[in-house]
Design a protein around this motif. Structure first.
Motif, PDB file in Angstrom:
ATOM      1  N   GLY A   1      -8.810 -11.407  -6.731  1.00 41.58           N
ATOM      2  CA  GLY A   1      -7.489 -10.797  -6.654  1.00 41.58           C
ATOM      3  C   GLY A   1      -6.876 -10.804  -5.269  1.00 41.58           C
ATOM      4  O   GLY A   1      -5.927 -10.063  -5.005  1.00 41.58           O
ATOM      5  N   ASN A   2      -7.385 -11.662  -4.355  1.00 44.74           N
ATOM      6  CA  ASN A   2      -6.906 -11.618  -2.971  1.00 44.74           C
ATOM      7  C   ASN A   2      -5.417 -11.942  -2.864  1.00 44.74           C
ATOM      8  O   ASN A   2      -4.703 -11.344  -2.068  1.00 44.74           O
ATOM      9  CB  ASN A   2      -7.737 -12.549  -2.096  1.00 44.74           C
ATOM     10  N   ARG A   3      -4.932 -12.913  -3.652  1.00 44.71           N
ATOM     11  CA  ARG A   3      -3.504 -13.255  -3.585  1.00 44.71           C
ATOM     12  C   ARG A   3      -2.634 -12.076  -4.020  1.00 44.71           C
ATOM     13  O   ARG A   3      -1.588 -11.808  -3.445  1.00 44.71           O
ATOM     14  CB  ARG A   3      -3.214 -14.469  -4.468  1.00 44.71           C
ATOM     15  N   PHE A   4      -3.083 -11.397  -5.074  1.00 48.08           N
ATOM     16  CA  PHE A   4      -2.326 -10.249  -5.561  1.00 48.08           C
ATOM     17  C   PHE A   4      -2.271  -9.164  -4.484  1.00 48.08           C
ATOM     18  O   PHE A   4      -1.213  -8.595  -4.212  1.00 48.08           O
ATOM     19  CB  PHE A   4      -2.976  -9.697  -6.832  1.00 48.08           C
ATOM     20  N   ALA A   5      -3.417  -8.880  -3.869  1.00 50.29           N
ATOM     21  CA  ALA A   5      -3.482  -7.832  -2.846  1.00 50.29           C
ATOM     22  C   ALA A   5      -2.572  -8.156  -1.666  1.00 50.29           C
ATOM     23  O   ALA A   5      -1.837  -7.290  -1.169  1.00 50.29           O
ATOM     24  CB  ALA A   5      -4.926  -7.660  -2.370  1.00 50.29           C
ATOM     25  N   LEU A   6      -2.604  -9.401  -1.203  1.00 53.85           N
ATOM     26  CA  LEU A   6      -1.772  -9.788  -0.067  1.00 53.85           C
ATOM     27  C   LEU A   6      -0.291  -9.729  -0.403  1.00 53.85           C
ATOM     28  O   LEU A   6       0.521  -9.258   0.396  1.00 53.85           O
ATOM     29  CB  LEU A   6      -2.155 -11.204   0.390  1.00 53.85           C
ATOM     30  N   LEU A   7       0.059 -10.189  -1.599  1.00 48.95           N
ATOM     31  CA  LEU A   7       1.468 -10.149  -2.008  1.00 48.95           C
ATOM     32  C   LEU A   7       1.956  -8.711  -2.139  1.00 48.95           C
ATOM     33  O   LEU A   7       3.074  -8.383  -1.707  1.00 48.95           O
ATOM     34  CB  LEU A   7       1.640 -10.890  -3.336  1.00 48.95           C
ATOM     35  N   GLU A   8       1.127  -7.851  -2.701  1.00 41.75           N
ATOM     36  CA  GLU A   8       1.505  -6.441  -2.858  1.00 41.75           C
ATOM     37  C   GLU A   8       1.716  -5.783  -1.497  1.00 41.75           C
ATOM     38  O   GLU A   8       2.700  -5.058  -1.285  1.00 41.75           O
ATOM     39  CB  GLU A   8       0.415  -5.704  -3.641  1.00 41.75           C
ATOM     40  N   ALA A   9       0.802  -6.044  -0.561  1.00 41.06           N
ATOM     41  CA  ALA A   9       0.923  -5.454   0.772  1.00 41.06           C
ATOM     42  C   ALA A   9       2.157  -5.985   1.506  1.00 41.06           C
ATOM     43  O   ALA A   9       2.906  -5.224   2.135  1.00 41.06           O
ATOM     44  CB  ALA A   9      -0.338  -5.737   1.584  1.00 41.06           C
ATOM     45  N   LYS A  10       2.388  -7.286   1.426  1.00 37.97           N
ATOM     46  CA  LYS A  10       3.538  -7.883   2.103  1.00 37.97           C
ATOM     47  C   LYS A  10       4.854  -7.364   1.529  1.00 37.97           C
ATOM     48  O   LYS A  10       5.791  -7.045   2.269  1.00 37.97           O
ATOM     49  CB  LYS A  10       3.488  -9.411   1.983  1.00 37.97           C
ATOM     50  N   THR A  11       4.911  -7.254   0.215  1.00 39.67           N
ATOM     51  CA  THR A  11       6.137  -6.758  -0.422  1.00 39.67           C
ATOM     52  C   THR A  11       6.412  -5.317  -0.029  1.00 39.67           C
ATOM     53  O   THR A  11       7.544  -4.950   0.313  1.00 39.67           O
ATOM     54  CB  THR A  11       6.020  -6.873  -1.954  1.00 39.67           C
ATOM     55  N   GLY A  12       5.362  -4.487  -0.068  1.00 39.80           N
ATOM     56  CA  GLY A  12       5.528  -3.076   0.252  1.00 39.80           C
ATOM     57  C   GLY A  12       6.007  -2.846   1.671  1.00 39.80           C
ATOM     58  O   GLY A  12       6.966  -2.096   1.911  1.00 39.80           O
ATOM     59  N   ILE A  13       5.365  -3.501   2.641  1.00 32.51           N
ATOM     60  CA  ILE A  13       5.737  -3.265   4.042  1.00 32.51           C
ATOM     61  C   ILE A  13       7.097  -3.900   4.351  1.00 32.51           C
ATOM     62  O   ILE A  13       7.875  -3.360   5.154  1.00 32.51           O
ATOM     63  CB  ILE A  13       4.645  -3.805   5.005  1.00 32.51           C
ATOM     64  N   PHE A  14       7.427  -5.013   3.709  1.00 33.34           N
ATOM     65  CA  PHE A  14       8.735  -5.642   3.926  1.00 33.34           C
ATOM     66  C   PHE A  14       9.857  -4.694   3.532  1.00 33.34           C
ATOM     67  O   PHE A  14      10.784  -4.460   4.315  1.00 33.34           O
ATOM     68  CB  PHE A  14       8.833  -6.945   3.118  1.00 33.34           C
ATOM     69  N   TYR A  15       9.775  -4.140   2.341  1.00 32.08           N
ATOM     70  CA  TYR A  15      10.848  -3.253   1.875  1.00 32.08           C
ATOM     71  C   TYR A  15      10.928  -1.994   2.725  1.00 32.08           C
ATOM     72  O   TYR A  15      12.033  -1.499   3.014  1.00 32.08           O
ATOM     73  CB  TYR A  15      10.638  -2.908   0.394  1.00 32.08           C
ATOM     74  N   LEU A  16       9.795  -1.465   3.125  1.00 26.15           N
ATOM     75  CA  LEU A  16       9.801  -0.254   3.944  1.00 26.15           C
ATOM     76  C   LEU A  16      10.513  -0.495   5.270  1.00 26.15           C
ATOM     77  O   LEU A  16      11.328   0.336   5.716  1.00 26.15           O
ATOM     78  CB  LEU A  16       8.353   0.199   4.182  1.00 26.15           C
ATOM     79  N   LEU A  17      10.244  -1.643   5.892  1.00 26.00           N
ATOM     80  CA  LEU A  17      10.825  -1.921   7.207  1.00 26.00           C
ATOM     81  C   LEU A  17      12.281  -2.350   7.145  1.00 26.00           C
ATOM     82  O   LEU A  17      12.961  -2.380   8.182  1.00 26.00           O
ATOM     83  CB  LEU A  17      10.000  -2.987   7.928  1.00 26.00           C
ATOM     84  N   THR A  18      12.798  -2.661   5.976  1.00 25.53           N
ATOM     85  CA  THR A  18      14.239  -2.965   5.882  1.00 25.53           C
ATOM     86  C   THR A  18      15.082  -1.720   6.095  1.00 25.53           C
ATOM     87  O   THR A  18      16.254  -1.820   6.474  1.00 25.53           O
ATOM     88  CB  THR A  18      14.598  -3.580   4.518  1.00 25.53           C
ATOM     89  N   ARG A  19      14.494  -0.552   5.849  1.00 24.38           N
ATOM     90  CA  ARG A  19      15.274   0.690   5.929  1.00 24.38           C
ATOM     91  C   ARG A  19      14.736   1.682   6.971  1.00 24.38           C
ATOM     92  O   ARG A  19      15.474   2.553   7.422  1.00 24.38           O
ATOM     93  CB  ARG A  19      15.280   1.385   4.562  1.00 24.38           C
TER      94      ARG A  19
END
Length: 526
Positions: free
Chosen positions: A469-487
């Motif tokens: 599940g490494n791809r899923f974990a990395l995508l989830e982490a990248k998506t979460g931090i990306f959206y947080l830092l937009t605001r």
């Protein structure tokens, strides 16, 4: 008379236990292997049992103690294990001679916890190989791309929740917030449920996830069940997860499958992919990946694995367990590092803004995957705070480690023996990572990452047992931090505890004093 008899029994029992302990702790001495001396029934785990050290710090201390050795002996309670330090030997065990070390060592015996044993992580031999082959196509990049919009929906709700609070700086426990985010992502991507754990604080998925991952105190000892006493684990039916947790997932999966069969609903989540695998319709569009290693496993016969409804329940549940806490911990450690390393955060925010502008205000999967500094930041966080403190492999066929260094002897490992790979300690070895305690994303730049010695960076494991599940974990982490830092910008607040102190009561790498940080409002990019 009764008192004398009682004292006699106690004395004889004490003598027997002392003799048993003495015999057990002769294992490494008799084989001439450098080892950590042990004197009590806890073996080398005494400081863990009494919360004097975290397990990560303990392994790092003994790793440094044997700096000139390729391996050393260790006692998990009364059970001997071999801790492997030498990178070439790690490569040999995990890749070259994988057929002799194809299994994980059991946390709990199958008779104690048959549900856990049916999960991919605990499966063994050909049964594991066949199930891995069936499930691997569900975790390719193209399948992750299909789940991407499910993740973005969850991340957007988190940002909206905090943006609705009319404060310039929101002080909060980031562990609570980010665990709710990962809960919603897993519930959506695995089971097709939209939880919104910020609106519905005590939804079933969140409650069950917290219960499943409560390994604090005495509960954490179940992770060493086979080291303590397999017989006791069987007698008392000690399980990894409680019956209510298991029954919850059985019910959810059954209801989801029945509803989709009735309505014809198709959703790009794990239940759908597992059902497609069950029907033999899951396309194998695998790209270059660690899963190519599975070809080194020797199997007999061409009979295809059959995936049952119970297998779907178990694999979906284990997927939830695997992604709920590990990604939550990764995000917690990531935001903590960004808060106390503002220069790195500023550079990442600049990349976030540039990417969002290039996408006309709506991030795409392809754009997120091209964000180099985001990848560098997450890679460095995984180095410092790896989800796995150590890897383990069970010797399934007799194996001999031949001597190389002066003074070494041939070491014969019997079937059933455990080898441990101290990931946390390797990641912090200055021989491989200069100034190892410093958070430095530049280690993973295109220019510098070629200097990282192969097989010294192991956040998701190595070889055929590499985390599926490494791809899923990395995508989830990248998506979460990306959206947080937009605001928001993540900032240290009065309650922020510096430096990082590893929680001695937790198996996972967590801050002992929590993740109290601030979200400072930014102006919108677009």
């Amino acid at each position: 008379m009764f008192l004398l008899l009682f004292l006699l029994v106690v004395t004889l029992l004490y003598i027997f236990i002392r003799k048993k302990i003495k015999q057990s702790f002769q294992y490494w001495k008799e084989r001439g292997v450098p080892h950590v001396e042990a004197w009590t029934i806890f073996g080398n785990m005494t400081s863990i049992v009494f919360r004097q050290k975290s397990f990560a710090n303990l392994l790092q201390d003994v790793y440094n103690q044997y700096s000139n050795q390729r391996y050393f002996g260790f006692y998990q309670f009364l059970k001997p294990a071999l801790v492997i330090k030498d990178i070439e030997l790690i490569k040999q065990i995990c890749i070259k001679d994988f057929d002799k070390f194809s299994d994980h060592y059991d946390f709990l015996p199958e008779e104690s916890d048959p549900f856990w044993k049916r999960g991919l992580f605990a499966m063994e031999g050909k049964e594991w190989h066949d199930m891995r082959t069936v499930l691997s196509p569900a975790f390719t990049s193209s399948k992750m791309k299909g789940m991407f919009h499910l993740m973005t929906e969850c991340a957007q709700k988190v940002v909206d929740h905090f943006e609705s609070q009319k404060l310039d700086v929101i002080t909060l426990d980031m562990r609570d917030a980010l665990t709710r985010l990962t809960n919603d992502v897993i519930a959506s991507c695995a089971f097709g449920f939209k939880c919104n754990s910020f609106t519905h604080q005590n939804n079933e998925f969140y409650v069950m996830g917290n219960e499943a991952f409560d390994f604090s105190g005495i509960k954490g000892l179940k992770l060493f069940g086979s080291s303590i006493s397999p017989a006791l684990m069987k007698v008392f039916k000690i399980t990894m997860f409680s019956e209510p947790v298991i029954n919850f997932f059985r019910r959810i999966v059954k209801e989801t499958i029945e509803y989709r069969e009735k309505t014809g609903l198709i959703r790009p989540d794990m239940i759908h992919l597992l059902r497609e695998a069950q029907k033999g319709r899951l396309s194998n569009d695998m790209e270059n990946s660690e899963d190519n290693y599975t070809g080194t496993f020797k199997t007999d016969g061409d009979k295809k694995a059959v995936i049952t409804d119970d297998d779907i329940v178990c694999q979906a549940a284990i997927f939830f367990f695997g992604g709920y806490d590990t990604v939550g911990s990764l995000l917690c450690n990531l935001v903590y590092e960004l808060a106390i390393n503002p220069d790195a955060q500023d550079k990442l925010i600049e990349e976030v803004d540039e990417t969002l502008t290039a996408c006309n205000g709506k991030i795409t999967y392809e754009a997120l995957m091209k964000m180099k500094f985001l990848d560098m930041v997450i890679s460095e966080t995984l180095r410092l705070w790896s989800p796995a403190i150590f890897l383990n492999r069970k010797c399934v066929k007799p194996f001999t480690i031949e001597p190389i260094l002066p003074g070494e002897k041939s070491l014969h490992l019997e079937s059933g023996f455990e080898c441990m790979i101290p990931v946390f300690a390797i990641h912090r070895d200055p021989q491989y990572f200069p100034n190892p305690n410093k958070f430095d994303p530049e280690r993973f730049s295109d220019e510098n990452k070629k200097n990282i010695q192969p097989f010294t960076y192991l956040p998701f494991g190595i070889g055929p047992r590499f985390c599926i599940g490494n791809r899923f974990a990395l995508l989830e982490a990248k998506t979460g931090i990306f959206y947080l830092l937009t605001r928001f910008k993540i900032v240290a607040v009065e309650k922020t505890s510096v430096p990082f102190v590893i929680d001695r009561s937790s198996i996972a790498l967590r801050h002992e004093h929590g993740y109290w940080l601030g979200l400072k409002r930014r102006s919108k990019v677009m």
